[in-house]
Design an enzyme around this catalytic site. Structure first.
Site, PDB file in Angstrom:
ATOM      1  N   LYS A 159       1.356  -0.988   0.175  1.00  0.00           N
ATOM      2  CA  LYS A 159       0.175   0.010  -0.356  1.00  0.00           C
ATOM      3  C   LYS A 159       1.053   1.557   0.209  1.00  0.00           C
ATOM      4  O   LYS A 159       0.771   2.149  -0.986  1.00  0.00           O
ATOM      5  CB  LYS A 159      -0.794  -0.143   1.450  1.00  0.00           C
ATOM      6  CG  LYS A 159      -1.594   1.671   0.973  1.00  0.00           C
ATOM      7  CD  LYS A 159      -2.295   1.577   2.283  1.00  0.00           C
ATOM      8  CE  LYS A 159      -1.502   2.043   3.513  1.00  0.00           C
ATOM      9  NZ  LYS A 159      -2.791   2.382   4.695  1.00  0.00           N
ATOM     10  N   ASP A 177      -7.198   1.620   0.552  1.00  0.00           N
ATOM     11  CA  ASP A 177      -6.317   1.461   1.948  1.00  0.00           C
ATOM     12  C   ASP A 177      -7.998   0.919   3.030  1.00  0.00           C
ATOM     13  O   ASP A 177      -8.508   0.123   1.913  1.00  0.00           O
ATOM     14  CB  ASP A 177      -6.788   3.282   2.414  1.00  0.00           C
ATOM     15  CG  ASP A 177      -7.279   3.738   2.058  1.00  0.00           C
ATOM     16  OD1 ASP A 177      -8.205   3.146   1.174  1.00  0.00           O
ATOM     17  OD2 ASP A 177      -7.024   4.904   2.058  1.00  0.00           O
TER      18      ASP A 177
END
Length: 290
Positions: A159, A177
């Site tokens: 991420k 997320d």
């Protein structure tokens, strides 16, 4: 949606009607009425992306940064806290430690104190020291531009790597997320919970050129309208395309009161937002009491 200008940075924003939001309850999305084929889902997903591009033409990363190192550090700090809190914390941090070499040599206690407002400051301090030392020792003090290298840094997963690559290097990537994962499951683009599996599923739906901006648009929508606990369904411009319509407030007036940031006439999360952002800059951190 393209027929109205971006919302102004004022309290009037909350009363500004969304061009595709009717005063009447929108029809339930076709996907909620019957089984949806893979092709129909892909077409609906791509249409949602086009709609979001009109709703959020100013979508951007909501962390303040001036270079890849600042974005990398800010993204690590953003775990388990808000981007606003990170943006209020990093000015003092980067004033003290502007480069990887500076941060690698930081006194751990001082570093912890600077980042304390972001929470989990001991673990984050260890990650920042480790990644700064790795940048200094293994990458010549420069943030690498390959995901294979970024994920070797302490505290950096896919991420964080995709955030840095997409926004500091222009390398397309999907950033999964909590907001992104929540919305793509609500929209039935995937049923996966694991972020890497979510990333793979969404990458298969959209062309690579869309990945970074799609991530921003979805996150913007999740923060402003499609909230976790009480989505503002009645003020959502893509409600007719949403199989989860009705999970939140459907009354248009009540729903508008749930809108956040520029959609609700409130400050955004960045202290230094991009020039085209229509909302108010976030306030700086309050001075610490002596």
């Amino acid at each position: 949606m393209g027929e109205h200008a971006p919302l102004k940075a004022s309290g009037e924003a909350a009363a500004t009607p969304q061009s595709k939001v009717s005063a009447k309850k929108p029809k339930v999305a076709p996907a909620a009425q019957r089984a949806e084929s893979r092709l129909a889902m892909v077409r609906r997903a791509r249409r949602i992306n086009r709609e979001l591009a009109e709703i959020y033409p100013y979508a951007h990363p909501e962390l303040d940064f001036r270079n890849p190192f600042e974005l990398l550090v800010a993204t690590v700090l953003s775990a388990q806290t808000t981007d606003l809190r990170v943006n209020q914390t990093t000015p003092a941090l980067f004033a003290a430690y502007p480069t990887p070499e500076d941060m690698a040599a930081a006194d751990p206690a001082h570093l912890e104190e600077l980042i304390r407002p972001t929470g989990f400051f001991r673990a984050k301090s260890r990650a920042l020291l480790g990644l700064s030392q790795a940048l200094r020792d293994n990458f010549g003090g420069e943030v690498p531009g390959r995901i294979e290298d970024l994920v070797t840094l302490p505290g950096v997963g896919r991420k964080t790597a995709n955030v840095v690559l997409g926004n500091a290097f222009g390398v397309p990537g999907i950033t999964v997320d909590t907001h992104f994962g929540r919305l793509v499951r609500r929209w039935k683009w995937t049923e996966q919970e694991d972020p890497e599996k979510v990333e793979a599923d969404i990458c298969a739906i959209f062309p690579k050129s869309e990945w970074t901006m799609l991530s921003h648009r979805v996150v913007f929508h999740g923060r402003r309208i499609c909230h976790a606990r009480k989505p503002a369904c009645g003020a959502c411009p893509i409600a007719p395309l949403c199989p989860a319509y009705g999970e939140g407030e459907t009354d248009p007036e009540k729903a508008r009161k749930l809108l956040k940031y520029e959609k609700g006439g409130q400050p955004g999360q960045r202290l230094r937002p991009p020039p085209d952002y229509p909302g108010l800059p976030a306030p700086a951190a309050a001075p610490q009491q002596p």
